[in-house]
Design an enzyme around this catalytic site. Structure first.
Site, short mmCIF file in Angstrom:
data_model
loop_
_atom_site.label_atom_id
_atom_site.label_comp_id
_atom_site.label_asym_id
_atom_site.label_seq_id
_atom_site.Cartn_x
_atom_site.Cartn_y
_atom_site.Cartn_z
N GLY A 54 -6.06 0.85 -3.56
CA GLY A 54 -4.69 0.95 -3.07
C GLY A 54 -4.45 2.41 -2.70
O GLY A 54 -4.75 3.32 -3.50
N ALA A 55 -3.92 2.64 -1.49
CA ALA A 55 -3.85 4.00 -0.97
C ALA A 55 -3.16 5.01 -1.90
O ALA A 55 -3.72 6.07 -2.20
CB ALA A 55 -3.18 3.97 0.40
N ARG A 90 -13.81 7.04 -0.22
CA ARG A 90 -13.27 5.98 0.65
C ARG A 90 -12.63 6.65 1.86
O ARG A 90 -11.80 7.55 1.71
CB ARG A 90 -12.25 5.10 -0.10
CG ARG A 90 -12.92 4.24 -1.17
CD ARG A 90 -12.05 3.08 -1.59
NE ARG A 90 -11.99 2.03 -0.61
CZ ARG A 90 -11.12 1.02 -0.66
NH1 ARG A 90 -10.26 0.97 -1.64
NH2 ARG A 90 -11.12 0.09 0.27
N GLN A 202 -7.87 -9.40 -3.09
CA GLN A 202 -6.83 -8.64 -3.79
C GLN A 202 -5.53 -9.45 -3.92
O GLN A 202 -4.77 -9.26 -4.86
CB GLN A 202 -6.53 -7.33 -3.06
CG GLN A 202 -7.62 -6.28 -3.15
CD GLN A 202 -8.54 -6.34 -1.95
OE1 GLN A 202 -8.80 -7.40 -1.40
NE2 GLN A 202 -9.06 -5.20 -1.54
N ASP A 243 -2.46 1.76 4.66
CA ASP A 243 -3.40 2.79 4.19
C ASP A 243 -3.32 4.04 5.04
O ASP A 243 -3.73 5.12 4.61
CB ASP A 243 -4.83 2.24 4.20
CG ASP A 243 -4.99 1.20 3.11
OD1 ASP A 243 -4.55 0.05 3.30
OD2 ASP A 243 -5.50 1.56 2.03
N ASN A 253 -4.02 -1.32 7.74
CA ASN A 253 -3.92 -1.95 6.42
C ASN A 253 -5.11 -2.90 6.26
O ASN A 253 -5.95 -3.03 7.16
CB ASN A 253 -2.57 -2.68 6.28
CG ASN A 253 -2.28 -3.11 4.86
OD1 ASN A 253 -2.38 -2.30 3.93
ND2 ASN A 253 -1.93 -4.36 4.65
O1 MRU Z 1 -9.15 -1.85 -0.16
P1 MRU Z 1 -7.88 -1.68 -0.95
O2 MRU Z 1 -7.66 -2.74 -1.96
O3 MRU Z 1 -7.75 -0.28 -1.51
O4 MRU Z 1 -6.76 -1.85 0.15
C1 MRU Z 1 -5.43 -1.79 -0.21
C2 MRU Z 1 -4.52 -2.17 0.88
O5 MRU Z 1 -4.89 -2.42 2.01
C3 MRU Z 1 -3.09 -2.11 0.54
O6 MRU Z 1 -2.40 -3.11 1.21
C4 MRU Z 1 -2.62 -0.71 0.96
O7 MRU Z 1 -3.39 0.28 0.31
C5 MRU Z 1 -1.25 -0.46 0.66
S1 MRU Z 1 -1.10 -0.14 -1.02
C6 MRU Z 1 0.42 0.29 -1.46
#
Ligand code: MRU
Length: 374
Positions: A54-55, A90, A202, A243, A253
């Site tokens: 999550g970002a 990442r 997720q 993201d 995203n």
């Molecule tokens: O690969 P992830 O699980 O880190 O990706 C997360 C997402 O795409 C979320 O929707 C995004 O980070 C927004 S989180 C507030």
């Protein structure tokens, strides 16, 4: 948020002050466990293996990673090495780079002896700031849900979300899910369709777990169900996270978000992106051309992990032996498909002018900055 009655954040400094604790998100929803991260390497591994994800949470974890690195060695070289290691963990979520820039600014002009303490202070501030930002996003997004509820004269408001932009993706509250928690807590009749979000699920594993623990009515749907639901009037509003959002308002995203935006556009369903300001990248205009899209191991697509009928967690292969697989982790939704951005400073248009007007200091810092991590 609370887990089984205990108030928790997703990342914290351990009581002995020698490391940070996180929730291991790779084990949810079947097992809840926390892990201790005590070095730069631990943090980088936790980010790349998605124990933390999550970002906004990636950004906060990276900030603590700089602290742990400087505690071991506070030299300029160690700082550079820490930032290079973390940024490689990442590539898509810009919050990571934002946090590293903040950490560099907090320590670079200080004597080495002061750097670890200054780094810890700034990392704690970044974590606290994330919580405050997400609460503000929640309050602004709540108004949108209230308007929909008023139009529906108290009938259930159906929201659709993709991936996990709840509290697990942040330090607390979440971005896209924060308004939903606030609406639910206020007694509005909300119901959430959570896209499963292959390949890592997720939505099925994390969003459903979060919503269930908070008592929010929800239904997990397959990734391909959204278009059908919208055609049949079963979705009032889509809210997703991001993201990275570019200067012109394109939103990157989790893979599959773009298809939901297309379906929402075709069916006149409002499509909102909730984002904290550290997710904005004013250095890029065209998101499709400019945002680096993470490609992860093909194994994530080729396999599925879950609980067997005997309660064991097992991973099974779902493609033929030898079939090539590709695993693009994110996609970009062009600004023209976005109804609005829910930010900590209010709901704004998905446009260059609105972003620059809402966050002028970010544009200014960019034009002055000479200390960015590349
Ligand atoms: O690969 P992830 O699980 O880190 O990706 C997360 C997402 O795409 C979320 O929707 C995004 O980070 C927004 S989180 C507030």
């Amino acid at each position: 948020m609370k887990v089984d009655g205990r108030q928790m954040r997703t990342i914290w400094v351990e009581k002995d002050g020698a490391g940070v604790g996180v929730i291991d998100q790779t084990l949810l929803p079947h097992r809840f466990a926390t892990v201790r991260l005590a070095s730069l390497e631990d943090i980088a591994r936790a980010i790349s293996t998605m124990q933390v994800r999550g970002a906004p949470l990636i950004g906060a974890a990276a900030a603590y990673g700089v602290w742990l690195a400087l505690r071991a060695n506070a030299s300029d070289e160690a700082l550079e090495n820490a930032c290079a290691t973390l940024i490689a963990a990442r590539p898509t979520a810009i919050n990571l780079k934002w946090a590293l820039d903040e950490m560099i600014a907090a320590v670079r002009n200080r004597p080495r002896a002061e750097r670890p303490e200054a780094a810890l202070r700034r990392a704690n501030e970044i974590a606290d700031q994330d919580v405050a930002i997400n609460q503000a996003i929640g309050r602004h997004g709540l108004k949108i849900i209230e308007e929909v509820a008023a139009k529906k004269s108290g009938q259930q408001v159906n929201l659709l979300t993709h991936c996990n932009a709840g509290w697990l993706a942040t330090v607390d509250w979440g971005t896209a899910i924060a308004p939903i928690y606030m609406a639910h807590d206020k007694g509005l009749p909300v119901h959430v369709f959570a896209d499963e979000t292959r390949p890592r699920n997720q939505g099925a594993s994390l969003t459903a777990w979060e919503l269930g623990h908070h008592g929010v009515p929800h239904t997990v749907v397959s990734d391909n169900a959204g278009g059908h639901l919208m055609q049949h009037g079963l979705v009032d509003i889509v809210i997703v996270g991001a993201d990275r959002v570019t200067a012109q308002g394109d939103a990157c995203n989790k893979i599959g978000t773009y298809l939901k935006a297309l379906a929402a556009h075709d069916n006149n369903v409002p499509f909102y992106v909730a984002l904290p300001s550290p997710t904005i990248d004013f250095t890029i205009d065209d998101g499709v051309a400019g945002i680096p899209i993470e490609e992860r191991a093909g194994e994530e697509v080729a396999t599925v992990t879950g609980k067997t009928s005997t309660g064991h967690i097992e991973k099974v292969q779902i493609v033929p032996d030898g079939s090539p697989v590709a695993n693009f982790a994110f996609d970009v939704t062009p600004s023209r498909l976005i109804t609005g951005f829910i930010t900590e400073r209010g709901v704004i248009a998905a446009s260059r002018a609105a972003l620059a007007q809402a966050f002028p200091e970010r544009v200014e810092v960019l034009s002055k900055s000479s200390q960015k991590v590349s």
